[in-house]
Design an enzyme around this catalytic site. Sequence first.
Site, PDB file in Angstrom:
ATOM      1  N   LYS A   1      49.111  14.142 -64.732  1.00 32.68           N
ATOM      2  CA  LYS A   1      49.386  12.917 -63.993  1.00 32.68           C
ATOM      3  C   LYS A   1      49.084  13.192 -62.514  1.00 32.68           C
ATOM      4  O   LYS A   1      49.350  14.295 -62.016  1.00 32.68           O
ATOM      5  CB  LYS A   1      50.858  12.516 -64.164  1.00 32.68           C
TER       6      LYS A   1
ATOM      7  N   SER B   1      51.156  -1.050 -64.363  1.00 34.20           N
ATOM      8  CA  SER B   1      51.406  -0.916 -62.935  1.00 34.20           C
ATOM      9  C   SER B   1      52.500   0.128 -62.776  1.00 34.20           C
ATOM     10  O   SER B   1      53.629  -0.168 -62.386  1.00 34.20           O
ATOM     11  CB  SER B   1      51.819  -2.246 -62.297  1.00 34.20           C
ATOM     12  N   MET B   2      52.145   1.360 -63.164  1.00 33.39           N
ATOM     13  CA  MET B   2      53.110   2.459 -63.156  1.00 33.39           C
ATOM     14  C   MET B   2      53.600   2.749 -61.735  1.00 33.39           C
ATOM     15  O   MET B   2      54.776   3.047 -61.521  1.00 33.39           O
ATOM     16  CB  MET B   2      52.486   3.718 -63.747  1.00 33.39           C
TER      17      MET B   2
ATOM     18  N   LEU C   1      52.370   5.206 -59.719  1.00 34.44           N
ATOM     19  CA  LEU C   1      52.248   6.633 -59.394  1.00 34.44           C
ATOM     20  C   LEU C   1      53.550   7.416 -59.565  1.00 34.44           C
ATOM     21  O   LEU C   1      53.919   8.236 -58.711  1.00 34.44           O
ATOM     22  CB  LEU C   1      51.687   6.756 -57.959  1.00 34.44           C
TER      23      LEU C   1
ATOM     24  N   CYS D   1      43.839   4.740 -57.360  1.00 30.87           N
ATOM     25  CA  CYS D   1      45.070   4.166 -57.925  1.00 30.87           C
ATOM     26  C   CYS D   1      45.211   2.712 -57.475  1.00 30.87           C
ATOM     27  O   CYS D   1      45.229   2.435 -56.279  1.00 30.87           O
ATOM     28  CB  CYS D   1      46.314   4.935 -57.494  1.00 30.87           C
TER      29      CYS D   1
ATOM     30  N   LYS E   1      38.156  10.818 -58.827  1.00 29.54           N
ATOM     31  CA  LYS E   1      38.344   9.751 -59.818  1.00 29.54           C
ATOM     32  C   LYS E   1      38.073   8.429 -59.132  1.00 29.54           C
ATOM     33  O   LYS E   1      38.684   8.105 -58.109  1.00 29.54           O
ATOM     34  CB  LYS E   1      39.783   9.799 -60.354  1.00 29.54           C
TER      35      LYS E   1
ATOM     36  N   ASN F   1      38.536   4.584 -63.390  1.00 28.61           N
ATOM     37  CA  ASN F   1      39.958   4.291 -63.461  1.00 28.61           C
ATOM     38  C   ASN F   1      40.111   2.902 -64.097  1.00 28.61           C
ATOM     39  O   ASN F   1      39.118   2.262 -64.454  1.00 28.61           O
ATOM     40  CB  ASN F   1      40.553   4.329 -62.046  1.00 28.61           C
TER      41      ASN F   1
ATOM     42  N   GLY G   1      37.727   2.784 -72.320  1.00 28.17           N
ATOM     43  CA  GLY G   1      37.435   2.085 -73.571  1.00 28.17           C
ATOM     44  C   GLY G   1      37.060   2.972 -74.734  1.00 28.17           C
ATOM     45  O   GLY G   1      36.432   2.507 -75.683  1.00 28.17           O
TER      46      GLY G   1
HETATM   47  O1  RRO Z   1      50.370   5.280 -61.662  1.00 28.30           O
HETATM   48  C1  RRO Z   1      49.633   4.262 -61.728  1.00 28.30           C
HETATM   49  O2  RRO Z   1      50.067   3.121 -61.564  1.00 28.30           O
HETATM   50  C2  RRO Z   1      48.197   4.387 -61.983  1.00 28.30           C
HETATM   51  C3  RRO Z   1      47.369   5.278 -61.318  1.00 28.30           C
HETATM   52 BR1  RRO Z   1      47.996   6.540 -60.126  1.00 28.30          BR
HETATM   53  C4  RRO Z   1      45.964   5.234 -61.556  1.00 28.30           C
HETATM   54  O3  RRO Z   1      45.167   5.988 -60.982  1.00 28.30           O
HETATM   55  N1  RRO Z   1      45.502   4.314 -62.426  1.00 28.30           N
HETATM   56  C5  RRO Z   1      46.311   3.451 -63.073  1.00 28.30           C
HETATM   57  O4  RRO Z   1      45.816   2.616 -63.872  1.00 28.30           O
HETATM   58  N2  RRO Z   1      47.666   3.503 -62.848  1.00 28.30           N
END
Ligand code: RRO
Length: 311
Positions: free
Chosen positions: A45, A70-71, A73, A131, A165, A194, A249
């Site tokens: 990660k 929408s993690m 990071l 990101c 990336k 990404n 994909g």
């Molecule tokens: O953690 C995220 O929301 C995230 C990251 Br860092 C990324 O590079 N790509 C993504 O789809 N989510």
Amino acid sequence: MVSTATQIAGFNFDNCLMNAAGVYCMTKEELLEIEASAAGSFVTKTGTLEARQGNPEPRYAPTTLGSINSMGLPNMGYDYYLDFVLDLEKEPNSKNHFISVVGLSPADTHTILKTLEASAYQGLVELNLSCPNVPGKPQIAYDFETTENLLTEIFAYYTKPLGVKLPPYFDIVHFDQAAAVFNKFPLAFVNSINSIGNGLVINEETVIIKPKNGFGGIGGNYIKPTALANVHAFYQRLNPSIQIIGTGGVKSGRDAFEHILCGASMVQIGTALQEEGPEIFTRITEELKAIMSEKGYESLEDFRGKLQYLD
Ligand code: RRO
């Protein structure tokens, strides 16, 4: 004898398939599951200078054609991943790995990369310039001037193998401009793509993830054509010393085959790994090998980048 082995920047991998950053790679436990699977490697990660909680949940959702996330990071801090990979690579016969990092500011990015430069780690690093989900922080690689300045500063001190990336690009002029920037630097690789940033998925009358009123990065089936276009556009434009990792994909051997045909030296799996688990690497490796044997290809070199055009 069919082999899916590959190399990136002189590092050997028994299999070209691995996880995409963000999926199955937040904790040591998850990373060890990928290590034990048929994957040729793992990427961690993306680690920031300090650990982060990330955005409120729900922040990932599968959809019929892929996923939205929408993690924000969430991660254990880059030093957690560095210490873990250093320990793991002391084991005899350890695979080679990728550590993904980025700072929340250029200063943070330099602190992280200077620490990596000074560390015992000699392996591959992936700098995440794409990101889409940290509120107030734009995707770096959509700003070519910022990207060029950042890479200029980094390569003034960083001497180990480093790749980036990238977000998806959608315009031929942007492929030209992005490649012109990357060709100025001794990058080991670029990784395309990404997630497609800031999509919106709706169920009934409501968004399906909480952060940013439902906006999030799109992965899975939706993004394969965009991913293949980015892989091939960079394959056509980058210095041959800059290798390409294809992501986007991939859920079958055929999808991986197409990424390699477009020029990928390694292929990463995100959404499909999240949904199917690490056993996916066995399935897709077998499917890819079956396609290669049917076509008489013994190694990736036999077809990498050999996409055919209509006259
Ligand atoms: O953690 C995220 O929301 C995230 C990251 Br860092 C990324 O590079 N790509 C993504 O789809 N989510």
